[in-house]
Write a protein that holds these residues in place. Structure first.
Motif, PDB file in Angstrom:
ATOM      1  N   ASN A  17      -4.435  -7.120   0.976  1.00 22.78           N
ATOM      2  CA  ASN A  17      -4.940  -5.909   1.620  1.00 22.78           C
ATOM      3  C   ASN A  17      -3.774  -4.957   1.784  1.00 22.78           C
ATOM      4  N   PRO A  18      -3.679  -3.906   1.019  1.00 18.96           N
ATOM      5  CA  PRO A  18      -2.529  -2.979   1.128  1.00 18.96           C
ATOM      6  C   PRO A  18      -2.427  -2.350   2.508  1.00 18.96           C
ATOM      7  N   THR A  19      -3.549  -2.086   3.146  1.00 18.07           N
ATOM      8  CA  THR A  19      -3.509  -1.450   4.473  1.00 18.07           C
ATOM      9  C   THR A  19      -2.874  -2.382   5.502  1.00 18.07           C
ATOM     10  N   THR A  21      -0.838  -4.814   4.931  1.00 17.41           N
ATOM     11  CA  THR A  21       0.590  -4.957   4.632  1.00 17.41           C
ATOM     12  C   THR A  21       1.377  -3.778   5.155  1.00 17.41           C
ATOM     13  N   LEU A  22       0.836  -2.577   4.998  1.00 17.16           N
ATOM     14  CA  LEU A  22       1.506  -1.385   5.496  1.00 17.16           C
ATOM     15  C   LEU A  22       1.609  -1.407   7.009  1.00 17.16           C
ATOM     16  N   GLN A  23       0.545  -1.826   7.708  1.00 16.60           N
ATOM     17  CA  GLN A  23       0.582  -1.897   9.168  1.00 16.60           C
ATOM     18  C   GLN A  23       1.633  -2.908   9.644  1.00 16.60           C
ATOM     19  N   GLY A  25       4.335  -3.784   8.068  1.00 18.88           N
ATOM     20  CA  GLY A  25       5.657  -3.213   7.859  1.00 18.88           C
ATOM     21  C   GLY A  25       6.013  -2.209   8.935  1.00 18.88           C
ATOM     22  N   LEU A  26       5.005  -1.368   9.302  1.00 18.24           N
ATOM     23  CA  LEU A  26       5.270  -0.378  10.340  1.00 18.24           C
ATOM     24  C   LEU A  26       5.603  -1.048  11.683  1.00 18.24           C
ATOM     25  N   TRP A  27       4.862  -2.099  12.042  1.00 17.42           N
ATOM     26  CA  TRP A  27       5.127  -2.795  13.332  1.00 17.42           C
ATOM     27  C   TRP A  27       6.496  -3.481  13.334  1.00 17.42           C
TER      28      TRP A  27
END
Length: 298
Positions: A17-19, A21-23, A25-27
């Protein structure tokens, strides 16, 4: 057999799920920034306090089983240890009390011996120290048995003193022991004189360790309570100048030519444990005076 097809839920776990994974990384990045800022500038101290307060009950509950086990072990084991230690201390206390009593007895004996030695140094005559072996318990027979005899140079008639004054004289000398009669024995009489006036008389025993009787002193004689009595030296047995007692009672009887005078011995005759025997030479006195000044021992 046909291969089992995975369910939708299981397949969903392996779908990227790219979303998400992005979340993630941001956290992670935000967490690193917050930790860096807090480490350098300490801006999140209040947050730490709040979190510590919230988490403390959890820490307490986590440690509670271990703390309870340690408390039980310490108290149960500690009580047994304390009981054993108390028993050891009690035994030690009894032992040290016994040792203290021995030390107290030795200290008192050292004081008595020191007083005897000081008296021996001050005395011009040679002296021999002896210890009591036995005491005659007859109330009207004041005799003591000493651990010195003829083998040690003891002779009949030898004066016996302590650190305070005259005690008595030797009436029997055996090879290794000797018997002395005290000045308070009813059969003993000692030539004395009143130190203040020089008046001479006899000090007779009364059977009481605390009393000596002074007969034949006229009513008009200058006698006062507290006067010191010393040996007169008459009779050639006791050297002159040794303390004998102090006058404790004076009664003048108009119907009698003589006063009734009682003296108290300076020596503690009922408590003596060590004595000194004088090895002096007899004093040369006229026979008539010597015969009237003293009463021979029984």
């Amino acid at each position: 057999m046909a291969a089992l097809k995975p369910s939708k839920r299981v397949r969903h776990l392996f779908i990227v799920n790219p979303t998400a994974t992005l979340q993630l990384g941001l956290w992670v990045a935000l967490s690193m920034v917050v930790m860096t800022v807090d480490h350098r500038y300490h801006t999140l101290g209040g947050v730490h306090d709040v979190l510590s307060t919230v988490i403390y009950p959890l820490h307490y509950l986590t440690r509670l089983p271990t703390d309870a086990r340690n408390w039980a072990n310490e108290n149960l084991a500690g009580r047994t240890t304390l009981l054993e230690e108390n028993a050891r201390l009690r035994e030690s206390q009894v032992f040290f009390n016994a040792q203290l009593q021995k030390l107290t007895t030795l200290e008192a004996e050292n004081r008595r011996l020191r007083s005897l030695l000081e008296s021996a140094v001050n005395a011009p005559e040679r002296v021999l120290i002896a210890e009591l072996l036995a005491v005659d318990f007859d109330p009207y027979r004041h005799h003591i048995l000493l651990n010195r005899g003829r083998q040690h140079g003891i002779t009949v008639g030898q004066p016996v003193i302590d650190q305070h004054g005259i005690i008595g004289q030797i009436i029997r000398a055996d090879p290794f022991t000797a018997t002395a009669i005290l000045i308070t024995d009813p059969n003993h009489a000692l030539p004395i004189q009143i130190n203040r006036t020089g008046a001479r008389t006899l000090a007779r025993g009364t059977g009481n360790f605390q009393e000596l009787e002074l007969p034949h002193i006229p009513n008009n004689e200058d006698v006062k309570i507290g006067d010191l009595l010393v040996t007169s030296g008459l009779g050639g047995r006791f050297p002159p100048g040794y303390p004998v007692g102090t006058i404790s009672k004076v009664e003048f009887d108009p119907g009698s030519p003589f006063a009734r005078i009682i003296a108290r011995p300076v020596a503690q005759l009922d408590r003596i444990r060590e004595v000194m025997l004088l090895e002096n030479e007899p004093i040369a006195t006229p026979p008539a005076v010597a015969g009237t000044a003293t009463t021979p021992p029984p």
